[in-house]
Every structure is written in C-alpha cells, then in structure tokens.
Design a protein around this motif. Structure first.
Motif, mmCIF file in Angstrom:
data_model
loop_
_atom_site.group_PDB
_atom_site.id
_atom_site.type_symbol
_atom_site.label_atom_id
_atom_site.label_comp_id
_atom_site.label_asym_id
_atom_site.label_seq_id
_atom_site.Cartn_x
_atom_site.Cartn_y
_atom_site.Cartn_z
ATOM 1 N N CYS A 138 0.842 -1.251 -0.008
ATOM 2 C CA CYS A 138 0.053 -0.100 0.155
ATOM 3 C C CYS A 138 0.808 1.326 -0.155
ATOM 4 O O CYS A 138 0.559 2.231 -0.721
ATOM 5 N N ILE A 139 2.072 1.147 0.833
ATOM 6 C CA ILE A 139 2.886 2.557 0.746
ATOM 7 C C ILE A 139 3.488 2.601 -0.618
ATOM 8 O O ILE A 139 3.358 3.798 -1.035
ATOM 9 N N GLU A 140 3.842 1.503 -1.183
ATOM 10 C CA GLU A 140 4.526 1.660 -2.734
ATOM 11 C C GLU A 140 3.155 2.041 -3.533
ATOM 12 O O GLU A 140 3.460 3.009 -4.552
ATOM 13 N N LYS A 141 2.059 1.597 -3.469
ATOM 14 C CA LYS A 141 1.232 2.156 -4.540
ATOM 15 C C LYS A 141 0.680 3.465 -3.923
ATOM 16 O O LYS A 141 0.454 4.177 -5.222
ATOM 17 N N VAL A 159 0.723 9.479 -5.345
ATOM 18 C CA VAL A 159 1.305 10.753 -4.755
ATOM 19 C C VAL A 159 2.263 11.403 -5.931
ATOM 20 O O VAL A 159 1.961 12.512 -6.263
ATOM 21 N N LYS A 160 3.111 10.664 -6.492
ATOM 22 C CA LYS A 160 4.127 11.202 -7.488
ATOM 23 C C LYS A 160 3.526 11.543 -8.667
ATOM 24 O O LYS A 160 3.803 12.601 -9.235
ATOM 25 N N THR A 217 15.294 -4.954 -2.451
ATOM 26 C CA THR A 217 14.421 -5.041 -3.315
ATOM 27 C C THR A 217 13.494 -3.554 -2.985
ATOM 28 O O THR A 217 13.598 -3.076 -1.973
ATOM 29 N N SER A 218 12.452 -3.538 -3.840
ATOM 30 C CA SER A 218 11.466 -2.370 -3.693
ATOM 31 C C SER A 218 10.683 -2.334 -2.154
ATOM 32 O O SER A 218 10.766 -1.342 -1.304
ATOM 33 N N SER A 219 10.323 -3.579 -2.008
ATOM 34 C CA SER A 219 9.780 -3.818 -0.736
ATOM 35 C C SER A 219 10.763 -3.623 0.618
ATOM 36 O O SER A 219 10.294 -2.861 1.457
ATOM 37 N N LEU A 275 8.375 11.365 -0.181
ATOM 38 C CA LEU A 275 7.204 10.690 -0.731
ATOM 39 C C LEU A 275 6.428 9.898 0.338
ATOM 40 O O LEU A 275 5.172 10.005 0.706
ATOM 41 N N GLN A 276 7.454 9.138 1.096
ATOM 42 C CA GLN A 276 6.921 8.287 2.215
ATOM 43 C C GLN A 276 6.166 8.891 3.324
ATOM 44 O O GLN A 276 5.285 8.729 4.105
ATOM 45 N N LYS A 277 7.028 10.060 3.585
ATOM 46 C CA LYS A 277 6.370 10.971 4.741
ATOM 47 C C LYS A 277 5.210 11.335 4.291
ATOM 48 O O LYS A 277 4.324 11.598 5.068
ATOM 49 N N LYS A 278 4.863 11.774 3.064
ATOM 50 C CA LYS A 278 3.760 12.298 2.569
ATOM 51 C C LYS A 278 2.632 11.570 2.516
ATOM 52 O O LYS A 278 1.426 11.646 3.066
ATOM 53 N N VAL A 279 2.983 10.021 2.237
ATOM 54 C CA VAL A 279 1.943 9.016 2.424
ATOM 55 C C VAL A 279 1.568 8.796 3.881
ATOM 56 O O VAL A 279 0.233 8.852 4.120
#
Lengths: 183, 90
Positions: free
Chosen positions: A164-167, A172-173, B3-5, B43-47
């Motif tokens: 979900c964070i990735e999505k 957002v981007k 990895t991305s995750s 971006l992650q802070k924004k999420v």
C-alpha cells in the motif's frame, strides 16, 4: 483507565457510545464557557468536536497517562482550543493544574495542506488509506489490524502495508506533477 | 541491493525511529548524498501524513455525526433546550 479507554475507543461499535456519553456530560460545560465569552453555538460545536478528535488521538497514542478522567481532560482540551481560536489570554479562562499540562497537537489546526490530494486519493486508493491509517493514526497492533482487515496473520498484514505504501507513493508522485498543494 | 519492498520497509523503519543508531546515522547520510533516497523519503512522509489526515477526517466525521444527533434529534429535545438557553442569554 487510559488503556481501557484506548480499547473502547479502538472499537468502532463502542466509540460512538463513548462520544455520545462525553457529549452529554461535557458539551453543556464547554458550551457555557464559550457562550460566556460571546462565542456562538457553532463555535461551541466546532471546538467540542475537535476536542473529541484530539482526545481520541491522545488516548490511542497513550500519549498522556493523565486521561484517567476523560470528561475533565476533554474540557481541558476544549479550553485550550478556544484560547487558541480566539487568541484569548489564558487569564480570562482559568485552567487548573491538569489542564495546564495539556498540549494540543502542533499540526492540528493548520492541517489543511493535504485536503486536495487526500480527496483525490480517496477515489483511487481508499482501501490503502484505510489500512495505513490503522497503522499510523489509530496505532492499532498488527494483530488487531490482521483481524480487522481479514489478513491471515501479521506477516500478511505487514506485506500488504508495504504494498500500500508503494501504491500510494506512486499515486502521490503522479499527482504531484499536477497539483501545487503537494509540498 | 535492496528490493523495492525492502527499501520501503527500511524507510518506514527510519521514519518510525525503529532503526539501530548506526543504521539511522547511515540513513541520514544517504539523505544528504543520494537525491533518489531523499525523494523516496519525502514521498513516504507524504503518504504517512495523508494516512493520518484520512484517519483524522474519519474520526472528526464520527464526532460531527454524534453532535448532529444530540443537537437535532427530537429525542434529545431537553438537551437541546438547555444548550439553546445558554446562547439566548447573550
């Protein structure tokens, strides 16, 4: 007491009952304070409802051990909100020792920067917002989240959290390129 | 190479203050040296901020619903009368 209140406020069926009890007991006191300072009924409603939200946040974060008496704590939060809203001198509204210790969340009243982006994301990523808010806002345990969202266990809930964070990061981007309220 | 995750988890742990002191310092150094890492952290802070804003909006809506019920439902007429009197005096 705070832990019990936290458990009750986390329960979506119990929360409205707690809110209603607090409304019945504490709203008349807050409304009286605000009316004496020439505030309107709408002011009293706004302040009280914000105070309920802040009480919820402080309880679920177990931020304060002073929430043994949620009714008194709520009135204290409402007084602080009213002082802040009217830029009122604290001397005009007496605060007892417990109330003087209350601090409002710094981002609470200024927190409008996310509104537009949030509305967009609610359309495209509501389920992920639900899940991530359970982690970051409600501070639910991983076990409670697994159970509430129907995951097979903690590992599966964690994996979904990162998906979900990735999505949402991706969303957002994308939206950042089109909206000035991004930063 | 993560990895991305794994990268997402690493940044999540960094933002939650759950990294070891050594890893936290390394992440802070990466913020200065790696623009891509800095962007991903942003971006992650924004999420996270959006998830918090979403949760807050939901609880505020619940509080408003209780307020509407208490101040408009005919079953709460006595309560409403008491409140209204406070504002009629001024």
């Amino acid at each position: 007491m705070t832990a019990t209140l936290q458990k009750e406020l986390h329960d979506p069926l119990q929360r409205p009952i707690i809110f209603e009890t607090l409304y019945r007991e504490a709203f008349p006191i807050v409304a009286r304070l605000i009316s004496k300072q020439s505030g309107s009924l709408q002011d009293a409603k706004d302040v009280f409802q914000d105070a309920l939200v802040i009480l919820y946040e402080k309880t679920v974060q177990l931020e304060s051990t002073a929430i043994d008496h949620p009714h008194s704590y709520l009135i204290g939060i409402a007084k602080h909100l009213w002082i802040r809203k009217t830029k009122n001198n604290q001397l005009l509204l007496s605060l007892d020792d417990l109330e003087k210790q209350i601090e409002l969340p710094e981002d609470y009243l200024e927190d409008t920067s996310h509104n537009h982006l949030l509305t967009l994301l609610e359309r495209s990523g509501r389920k992920c917002l639900e899940l991530l808010s359970a982690f970051y806002y409600d501070h639910l345990s991983i076990e409670a989240i697994s159970s509430q969202f129907g995951f097979s266990g903690a590992h599966s809930a964690s994996a979904q959290k990162y998906k979900c964070i990735e999505k949402l990061r991706h969303e957002v981007k994308k939206k950042a390129l089109h909206h000035e309220d991004f930063i | 190479m993560k990895t991305s995750s794994e990268q997402i988890k690493h940044i999540d742990d960094f933002l939650s203050g759950q990294l070891s002191t050594e890893d936290h310092l390394l992440a802070e150094a990466k913020l200065l040296l790696q623009p891509q890492f800095k962007w991903n952290v942003f971006l992650q802070k924004k999420v996270r901020a959006l998830a918090i804003a979403f949760g807050r909006k939901k609880v505020r809506a619940e509080a408003e619903a209780i307020g509407r019920q208490m101040l408009t439902s005919p079953q709460e007429a006595a309560f409403q009368k008491n409140i209204q009197q406070l504002f009629n005096q001024h």
